[in-house]
Design a protein around this motif. Sequence first.
Motif, mmCIF file in Angstrom:
data_model
loop_
_atom_site.group_PDB
_atom_site.id
_atom_site.type_symbol
_atom_site.label_atom_id
_atom_site.label_comp_id
_atom_site.label_asym_id
_atom_site.label_seq_id
_atom_site.Cartn_x
_atom_site.Cartn_y
_atom_site.Cartn_z
ATOM 1 N N TYR A 61 7.803 3.518 5.791
ATOM 2 C CA TYR A 61 8.177 4.578 4.862
ATOM 3 C C TYR A 61 8.586 5.846 5.609
ATOM 4 N N PHE A 62 7.863 6.170 6.669
ATOM 5 C CA PHE A 62 8.199 7.362 7.443
ATOM 6 C C PHE A 62 9.546 7.192 8.140
ATOM 7 N N ARG A 63 9.843 5.979 8.598
ATOM 8 C CA ARG A 63 11.147 5.744 9.227
ATOM 9 C C ARG A 63 12.266 5.952 8.208
ATOM 10 N N ALA A 64 12.084 5.430 7.011
ATOM 11 C CA ALA A 64 13.088 5.612 5.956
ATOM 12 C C ALA A 64 13.219 7.074 5.583
ATOM 13 N N GLN A 65 12.099 7.797 5.582
ATOM 14 C CA GLN A 65 12.137 9.230 5.245
ATOM 15 C C GLN A 65 13.009 10.001 6.228
ATOM 16 N N GLN A 66 12.840 9.758 7.531
ATOM 17 C CA GLN A 66 13.627 10.469 8.532
ATOM 18 C C GLN A 66 15.105 10.112 8.432
ATOM 19 N N GLN A 67 15.398 8.840 8.157
ATOM 20 C CA GLN A 67 16.793 8.426 8.039
ATOM 21 C C GLN A 67 17.462 9.094 6.841
ATOM 22 N N ARG A 68 16.754 9.153 5.732
ATOM 23 C CA ARG A 68 17.337 9.753 4.531
ATOM 24 C C ARG A 68 17.385 11.274 4.619
ATOM 25 N N LEU A 69 16.468 11.858 5.377
ATOM 26 C CA LEU A 69 16.547 13.292 5.625
ATOM 27 C C LEU A 69 17.795 13.614 6.426
ATOM 28 N N ASP B 210 21.482 12.225 -6.106
ATOM 29 C CA ASP B 210 21.171 10.826 -5.791
ATOM 30 C C ASP B 210 20.524 10.697 -4.417
ATOM 31 N N ILE B 211 21.155 11.280 -3.397
ATOM 32 C CA ILE B 211 20.607 11.125 -2.047
ATOM 33 C C ILE B 211 19.340 11.955 -1.876
ATOM 34 N N ASN B 212 19.246 13.072 -2.588
ATOM 35 C CA ASN B 212 18.031 13.879 -2.526
ATOM 36 C C ASN B 212 16.868 13.145 -3.191
ATOM 37 N N GLU B 213 17.172 12.414 -4.276
ATOM 38 C CA GLU B 213 16.143 11.618 -4.952
ATOM 39 C C GLU B 213 15.680 10.475 -4.052
ATOM 40 N N GLN B 214 16.602 9.875 -3.321
ATOM 41 C CA GLN B 214 16.220 8.823 -2.378
ATOM 42 C C GLN B 214 15.273 9.378 -1.317
ATOM 43 N N LEU B 215 15.562 10.604 -0.844
ATOM 44 C CA LEU B 215 14.671 11.246 0.125
ATOM 45 C C LEU B 215 13.310 11.508 -0.490
ATOM 46 N N ARG B 216 13.290 11.975 -1.742
ATOM 47 C CA ARG B 216 12.011 12.254 -2.403
ATOM 48 C C ARG B 216 11.174 10.990 -2.534
ATOM 49 N N VAL B 217 11.828 9.893 -2.936
ATOM 50 C CA VAL B 217 11.096 8.626 -3.101
ATOM 51 C C VAL B 217 10.522 8.170 -1.767
ATOM 52 N N SER B 218 11.333 8.249 -0.710
ATOM 53 C CA SER B 218 10.855 7.835 0.615
ATOM 54 C C SER B 218 9.709 8.721 1.090
ATOM 55 N N ALA B 219 9.867 10.044 0.903
ATOM 56 C CA ALA B 219 8.824 10.971 1.349
ATOM 57 C C ALA B 219 7.534 10.766 0.566
ATOM 58 N N ALA C 86 5.896 7.587 1.760
ATOM 59 C CA ALA C 86 5.297 7.748 3.091
ATOM 60 C C ALA C 86 4.012 8.552 3.024
ATOM 61 N N ASN C 87 4.033 9.663 2.295
ATOM 62 C CA ASN C 87 2.882 10.559 2.285
ATOM 63 C C ASN C 87 1.798 10.113 1.309
ATOM 64 N N ARG C 88 2.186 9.330 0.285
ATOM 65 C CA ARG C 88 1.183 8.882 -0.683
ATOM 66 C C ARG C 88 0.115 8.049 0.018
ATOM 67 N N ILE C 89 0.553 7.108 0.845
ATOM 68 C CA ILE C 89 -0.398 6.245 1.537
ATOM 69 C C ILE C 89 -1.135 7.023 2.619
ATOM 70 N N ALA C 90 -0.379 7.802 3.409
ATOM 71 C CA ALA C 90 -1.008 8.524 4.514
ATOM 72 C C ALA C 90 -2.021 9.551 4.019
ATOM 73 N N ASN C 91 -1.747 10.175 2.874
ATOM 74 C CA ASN C 91 -2.631 11.239 2.393
ATOM 75 C C ASN C 91 -3.921 10.727 1.771
ATOM 76 N N ILE C 92 -3.991 9.424 1.447
ATOM 77 C CA ILE C 92 -5.246 8.925 0.886
ATOM 78 C C ILE C 92 -6.218 8.494 1.981
ATOM 79 N N VAL C 93 -5.734 8.495 3.236
ATOM 80 C CA VAL C 93 -6.609 8.080 4.329
ATOM 81 C C VAL C 93 -7.810 9.002 4.445
ATOM 82 N N MET C 94 -7.569 10.317 4.414
ATOM 83 C CA MET C 94 -8.663 11.268 4.608
ATOM 84 C C MET C 94 -9.695 11.195 3.480
ATOM 85 N N PRO C 95 -9.299 11.232 2.205
ATOM 86 C CA PRO C 95 -10.330 11.140 1.160
ATOM 87 C C PRO C 95 -11.083 9.812 1.159
ATOM 88 N N VAL C 96 -10.376 8.710 1.476
ATOM 89 C CA VAL C 96 -11.066 7.413 1.536
ATOM 90 C C VAL C 96 -12.088 7.416 2.663
#
Length: 610
Positions: A215-223, A255-264, A267-277
Amino acid sequence: MRQPNFGGPRAPRAQAGFQKATKQQRATLLRMFSFVMRHYRWSIVVVLACVFVSSITSLISSLFTKTLIDDYIVPLTQVENPQYQSLAQTLFKLGLVLFFGTVCSYTYNRLMIHISQGTMLRLRKTIFEKMQHLPIKYFDQRSHGDIMSVYTNDVDSLRQMISTAMAQVFSSVITIVATFTSMIVMSIPLTVVSVAMAVVMAVTTTQLGKRSRNYFRAQQQRLAGVNGFIEEMLTGQKVVKIFCHEEQAISEFEDINEQLRVSACSANRIANIVMPVNGGISNFGFVFLAVVGAILAIGQLSIFHYPLSISLGTVVAFLQLNKSFTRPISQVSQQINSVLNASVGAERVFALGDAEPEVDEGKTILEHPQGDVDFKDVDFGYTSEKQVLYDIDINTNPGQKIAFVGGTGAGKTTIINLINRFYEIQQGRILYDGIPITEISKQSLRKSMSIVLQETHLFSGTVLDNIRYGKLNATDEECMQAARLVGAEDFIRRLPNSYQTQLTGDGGNLSQGERQLIAIARAAVSNPPVLILDEATSSIDTRTETLVQRGMDTLMQGRTTFVIAHRLSTVRNADLIIVLDHGRIIEQGTHDQLLQLKGKYYQLYTGNEI
């Protein structure tokens, strides 16, 4: 390009691809660390020393809890007249130790800022220098916005990782090792419980990290895609306005901004639950450890005559150590976003740094170039699958003016790109003063030519600076003489500060024709034996062209000149006119000779399509 698998069960092939990506990611991070060590070895050594001291002082404060309870608080509560002098002295010593640890913590944080910013400076310098040695085809195949994203977003992601995550990892490793050793000494049963909780946290962090890498790789590409689109819209804003394309541009950007939002978000949805878990696991482990510790402190338990009972101070101190043991895992999990983002950014930075540079096997230096350029049965294609030029054969003499005419895509600009070796030919030869251009140093070859491109580019600086760009050691008078020669001085003198007028935004405060005149003056000041004009007067109005043509005629005297033009004024007086069609020469001769043939040139001329 294959898109990452964003959901669903992983097939064995996909899993193998992921393992390969993980291995590459580790290699990239190791390479990044090696780059830092190469330039800041001793600073890193100092950072490690300070991190070690800071971690140990934090451990000492946890261990002191046991001493405080068992050796001071409990004994003092059992006497009628307690004496606090010894406790005060011990607390004072602890305060000094903690103060020293704080100084070390401050020092290594300041050093990490220095290291991270210095690394960014070196990275940008390295890739910028590399960019200057890349072939033109590299930039033809990539958007400017994508390349700019490497300098900004990708490099900044590395800064964030270096300034925070690197020191955090050092500190975590030292803390875990030292704390684990102390825990074993204090109580093996409680250590087993703590390690079990730590393993659960580590496994959780690893599994969640695996899911978020793609997800992070896709985020950087779409950014990078968003940056490229914005850069394209900014440079083409006038075209957008002319054709009333605002709504379509907005829709495409959404369209491309929405693709970036979805990727970001992914990427961050999974990474951000690590700390609370991990926080929840840590809290559960703390409670469970407190219960087990209380049982061991209250009861008189043993296994095979090995006593398991511990003191109250040991329980309290161990709970503190448990926090110190699990905290690094939580801290590292907080940095997972930074590390994953940085690993993808590092891949893109190193990809630019590893790009194949422009190859120059030419050794010959042109001492006194005459400008004799000949084509001998030249074939060329930008790719092996699509040939662009076929059997190009041109014989010229020094000082001649050669014009190329033909429809769009006929191959006119491609021939120009081959003369200065922006691209290398597949078959045939191009001779410069009888020497194959592949044997001539590219720098020497290009210094013997001046080129005025169809797309004018001016740099930030004064008008004089932009003219001098054609010859960096030119005097002010030489620059002014070049401007007078091409008819640019009249409008330059009318500028607010004449030749010292500052130009910004690619000469946005000048008309297109004025910008082109400065570009022509820039070519004139270098005084080359070969002059290339790629539709150089296409942006100049008829009146201005009449003025500049006089200077151009003077400039072209005694020089071999290659002209690509659509205007009759720059074609009719040519010594040789070459008519191209789909990459082939179909006619060549003077203006009068070609008219007599009544072929393609005649059709273009009489139809006024040149």
